[in-house]
Design an enzyme around this catalytic site. Structure first.
Site, mmCIF file in Angstrom:
data_model
loop_
_atom_site.group_PDB
_atom_site.id
_atom_site.type_symbol
_atom_site.label_atom_id
_atom_site.label_comp_id
_atom_site.label_asym_id
_atom_site.label_seq_id
_atom_site.Cartn_x
_atom_site.Cartn_y
_atom_site.Cartn_z
ATOM 1 C CD GLN A 99 -2.854 1.427 2.211
ATOM 2 O OE1 GLN A 99 -2.351 1.602 3.318
ATOM 3 N NE2 GLN A 99 -4.153 1.512 1.981
ATOM 4 C CE1 TYR A 181 -3.253 9.330 7.641
ATOM 5 C CE2 TYR A 181 -4.748 7.618 6.872
ATOM 6 C CZ TYR A 181 -4.028 8.222 7.900
ATOM 7 O OH TYR A 181 -4.085 7.718 9.181
ATOM 8 N NE ARG A 228 -8.721 0.248 2.276
ATOM 9 C CZ ARG A 228 -8.777 0.018 3.583
ATOM 10 N NH1 ARG A 228 -8.027 0.686 4.422
ATOM 11 N NH2 ARG A 228 -9.577 -0.896 4.082
ATOM 12 N N GLY A 314 -9.665 -6.601 8.553
ATOM 13 C CA GLY A 314 -8.466 -6.043 9.164
ATOM 14 C C GLY A 314 -8.169 -6.655 10.510
ATOM 15 N NE ARG A 315 -11.094 -3.120 13.628
ATOM 16 C CZ ARG A 315 -12.166 -2.363 13.865
ATOM 17 N NH1 ARG A 315 -12.301 -1.802 15.033
ATOM 18 N NH2 ARG A 315 -13.076 -2.179 12.924
#
Ligand SMILES: Cc1cc2nc3c(=O)[nH]c(=O)nc-3n(C[C@H](O)[C@H](O)[C@H](O)COP(=O)(O)O)c2cc1C
Length: 374
Positions: A99, A181, A228, A314-315
């Site tokens: 990424q 971001y 993404r 994810g987690r």
């Protein structure tokens, strides 16, 4: 769950199943050199049963770094470090994308070389929240506006980081256009006040994103490039007044390029996954974000209903390194981690046992077990 466990093939992608590991920053790289942690190869290898692994965000130039322990793809040493990771994942039969990340205003002079100011589309500061630095949490500073020449250079930096990623053995790259971001700071109208060609209208605000995608695709091939996005995501004080029009315009512009995939993280009021799916003929990777980990069962429904091809989790991948195998065997899942998310070493990183170890499963505290169907 069956839907998630079937192989998926499209273009260059040949995935063993439809479960992707979502990109997750772990802050364990060497802070001075940006070389990935010596444990990173083990960490990603343990999770190589995912159809697709997407790495933690990796900085594309010195001003792109968001905090301590973030790895880069700028130097030869970093590239060599990533080669160990990709070799390990490929030895485990996995597929791995890097990424590519520029944090824009979401950093601090203490994290940047020579105490430089963070850069952004416009000099708009984050108010009332703090940012993690090597000296702990500090107030955000007001970033400085990127010049047109610096925008060009930043786009080239994404392309050269992508080139390095392929040299390091990655199967492709994912451009981080989500979560407030730099790329999304250009897209959102409250952080992009520019009046030049990179602002001022929907097309102007999307130009940075589209030029990065085009430059990276030209460098390494569109079929190795994912993007993404997180439409309508208010994280990090972003406000997108018309997310639907904005992201429809972006997706329509990118549709003809033949990208490896579009990765949609849905956590706003706008139902981005269902809406954008109808305009995107390529592979769609879906992820949702909320206070509890996104659910494999909900992901399976998205695939079954045709809204997504691949589901990013994810987690749950942090604590369930063999997550697809557990889903296949109906083994209860360990709950998400509560500590050691960022920074440190092996602890909380490579010490979650696979269920196939037997004792590891028995050792999982009952309170942490969540049903796979949650
Ligand atoms: C510790 C942590 C680090 C993350 N780092 C990144 C990152 O580097 N890049 C990114 O796009 N998203 C990042 N995310 C967001 C995840 O990719 C994902 O969207 C989020 O965790 C929701 O998915 P989940 O419910 O399956 O965990 C991070 C999330 C966590 C918990």
């Amino acid at each position: 769950m069956r839907e998630l466990l079937e192989p998926y093939r499209a273009g260059r992608l040949e995935l063993a199943n439809r479960v992707a590991m979502a990109p997750m920053t772990r802050g364990r790289a060497d802070d001075a050199t940006g070389v990935p942690s010596p444990y990173a190869a083990t960490y990603y290898r343990q999770r190589a049963g995912a159809g697709l692994l997407i790495t933690e965000g990796v900085y594309v130039n010195a001003l792109a770094k968001g905090g301590p322990g973030i790895p880069g793809l700028v130097t030869d040493a970093q590239t060599r470090g990533w080669r160990e990771v990709t070799d390990a994942v490929h030895a485990g039969g996995g597929t791995i994308f890097a990424q590519l990340w520029h944090v824009g205003r979401m950093t601090h002079p203490l994290t940047l070389p020579d105490g430089e100011l963070p850069v952004a589309p416009s000099a708009v500061a984050i108010e009332g929240s703090r940012i993690f630095t090597r000296d702990g949490l500090l107030d955000h500073v007001t970033p400085r506006e990127l010049t047109a020449r610096e925008i060009d250079a930043t786009i080239r930096d994404f392309a050269s980081a992508a080139r390095r990623a392929i040299e390091a053995g990655f199967d492709g790259v994912e451009i981080h256009g989500a979560n407030g971001y730099l790329v999304q700071q250009f897209i959102a109208d409250n952080t992009n006040l520019r009046t030049d060609g990179y602002g001022g209208s929907v097309t102007g605000r999307l130009r940075f994103a589209t030029e990065i995608v085009e430059a990276v695709a030209a460098e390494v091939g569109a079929d190795r490039v994912g993007l993404r996005i997180s439409p309508d995501n208010a994280e990090n004080q972003l406000a997108e007044t018309d997310a639907r029009t904005t992201y429809r315009t972006l997706v329509d512009a990118l549709e003809p390029l033949g990208l490896a995939y579009l990765h949609v993280l849905e956590n706003g009021a706008y139902g981005a996954i269902a809406d954008l799916r109808t305009r995107w003929s390529g592979t769609l990777v879906a992820n949702t974000n909320g206070p509890v980990p996104s659910s494999p069962a909900a992901g399976a429904r998205l695939v079954r209903d045709g809204h997504a091809d691949v589901i990013a989790l994810g987690r749950l991948f942090m604590t369930n390194p063999d997550l697809p195998a557990r889903l296949a065997a109906g083994i209860p899942l360990a709950g998400p981690p509560t500590e050691n998310l960022y920074g440190g070493g092996a602890e909380g990183y490579i010490d979650y046992p696979p269920a196939t170890d037997g004792p590891g499963v028995a050792a999982t505290p009952a309170a942490q077990v969540v049903p796979a169907a949650a």
